[in-house]
Design a protein around this motif. Structure first.
Motif, mmCIF file in Angstrom:
data_model
loop_
_atom_site.group_PDB
_atom_site.id
_atom_site.type_symbol
_atom_site.label_atom_id
_atom_site.label_comp_id
_atom_site.label_asym_id
_atom_site.label_seq_id
_atom_site.Cartn_x
_atom_site.Cartn_y
_atom_site.Cartn_z
ATOM 1 N N GLU A 38 0.806 -1.224 0.000
ATOM 2 C CA GLU A 38 0.000 0.000 0.000
ATOM 3 C C GLU A 38 0.841 1.275 0.000
ATOM 4 N N HIS A 71 10.657 -9.537 4.971
ATOM 5 C CA HIS A 71 9.244 -9.789 4.642
ATOM 6 C C HIS A 71 8.988 -9.089 3.311
ATOM 7 N N HIS A 91 6.851 -8.138 -0.170
ATOM 8 C CA HIS A 91 5.799 -7.949 -1.177
ATOM 9 C C HIS A 91 6.531 -7.556 -2.446
ATOM 10 N N SER A 98 4.949 -12.444 1.381
ATOM 11 C CA SER A 98 3.589 -12.188 1.872
ATOM 12 C C SER A 98 2.605 -13.099 1.149
ATOM 13 N N GLY A 119 -0.489 -12.191 2.040
ATOM 14 C CA GLY A 119 -1.580 -11.222 2.205
ATOM 15 C C GLY A 119 -1.805 -10.464 0.912
ATOM 16 N N GLY A 120 -0.690 -10.219 0.211
ATOM 17 C CA GLY A 120 -0.774 -9.474 -1.040
ATOM 18 C C GLY A 120 -1.383 -8.095 -0.808
ATOM 19 N N THR A 132 3.859 -15.303 5.324
ATOM 20 C CA THR A 132 2.862 -14.820 6.285
ATOM 21 C C THR A 132 1.554 -15.580 6.106
ATOM 22 N N ASP A 136 -2.286 -14.653 7.344
ATOM 23 C CA ASP A 136 -3.125 -13.653 8.024
ATOM 24 C C ASP A 136 -4.321 -14.341 8.668
ATOM 25 N N PHE A 190 -9.632 -6.059 4.421
ATOM 26 C CA PHE A 190 -8.684 -7.136 4.133
ATOM 27 C C PHE A 190 -9.344 -8.433 4.598
ATOM 28 N N GLU A 201 0.045 -13.537 11.161
ATOM 29 C CA GLU A 201 -0.185 -12.095 11.295
ATOM 30 C C GLU A 201 -1.509 -11.860 11.997
ATOM 31 N N GLU A 239 6.884 -0.864 4.897
ATOM 32 C CA GLU A 239 5.503 -1.362 4.876
ATOM 33 C C GLU A 239 4.708 -0.801 6.056
#
Ligand code: KMH
Ligand code: ZN
Length: 274
Positions: free
Chosen positions: A14, A46, A48, A82, A84-85, A106, A108, A120, A144, A227
């Motif tokens: 993000e 970590h 992304h 990740s 989670g993306g 990760t 989540d 999310f 997470e 992040e």
């Protein structure tokens, strides 16, 4: 006390160059940021990944290329993709980097508001699906948890065989929609995990360094990086992820905690040696 594992969350999905021009998008920028964190004392990256224009992607080939490029410069670092993306991606899209059999990834553990209309989404079935995939492939999950209820979910699914033990948690604190980041919140979370579990803490924004100090003195581990936070101090943008890691190393030294190498981090987390 165990040595301190520092994770650098170098990129996120993000945060943008508009927030800090040093946020990495390209392969070269990711390598630069990972290397700066590794040289400063991070044992886990970590990860992304983005396309060159900054668009987040879970594309397996993009992950492969960036992971290989990071490994060239930081041969023993633990890379934790990740799953989670970014908000809105499908489960299978998010799971692509697990096909590369990373040591960690990760996982989540619940659904969280991310401010505005952003949600999310991680349903119970999603968490089971991701947990099973990680068990099948021997990938250690970093669980997470954006709230206490997510720890409870992880504990329930561990009992049902969807998550392996010993568990390793990441308390993500201070997200708009998740648990706040006060001392009492931190104590609540760290007292809610099993005795044999390990944890790291990721404080969002101005919470990053106060939470790092709490984890350092408590015997936990620390995650920092663009992040979660782009500032080195109030109003001053960090020059690199390495600068954020260096600050944690300084705090740990002042407080008498030694820093774990990647080899030592593998031992603490029960990962296979390289
Ligand atoms: N970017 C968030 C939607 C993770 O890496 O697993 C998800 C996230 C969590 O950052
Ligand atoms: Zn992430």
């Amino acid at each position: 006390m165990e040595k301190l594992i520092i994770t650098a969350a170098i990129c996120g999905a993000e945060v943008l160059k508009e927030h800090n021009p040093n946020v990495p998008y390209t392969i070269e920028e990711c390598v630069r940021e990972a290397k700066s964190a590794y040289l400063a004392g991070a044992s886990i990256i970590h990860l992304h990944v983005r396309w060159d224009d900054g668009t987040p992607t879970q594309d397996k080939e993009r992950f492969r290329v960036i992971m290989e490029a990071i490994k060239k410069e930081c041969p023993d670092v633990i890379i934790q993709p990740s799953t989670g993306g970014a908000v809105g991606m499908t489960d299978d899209e998010r799971l692509q980097p697990t096909e590369l059999n990373p040591e960690m990834a990760t996982l989540d553990c619940g659904t969280c508001n991310f401010g505005g209309d952003e949600v999310f989404t991680n349903t119970e079935n999603t968490i089971k699906y991701f947990g099973k995939r990680m068990i099948e492939r021997g990938i250690k999950p970093e669980l997470e948890c954006f709230d206490k209820s997510m720890i409870d979910m992880a504990l329930r699914l561990q009992k049902k065989g969807y998550i392996s033990s010993p568990m390793h948690f990441d308390f993500v604190m201070g997200v708009n929609g998740g648990i706040s980041a006060q001392i009492r919140d931190f104590i609540f979370l760290r007292e809610s995990i099993p005795q044999d579990a390990t944890y790291t803490v990721a404080g969002v924004g101005k919470n990053e360094f106060p939470l790092a100090v709490m984890a350092i003195v408590d015997g936990g581990h620390v995650r920092v990086g663009f992040e979660d936070n782009v500032y080195i101090s109030k109003g001053v943008l960090a020059k690199s992820n390495g600068e954020l890691v260096e600050k944690v190393v300084r705090l740990a030294k002042e407080l008498g905690r030694e820093i774990a190498s990647p080899k030592e981090a593998r031992e603490i987390l029960g990962l296979k040696p390289l």
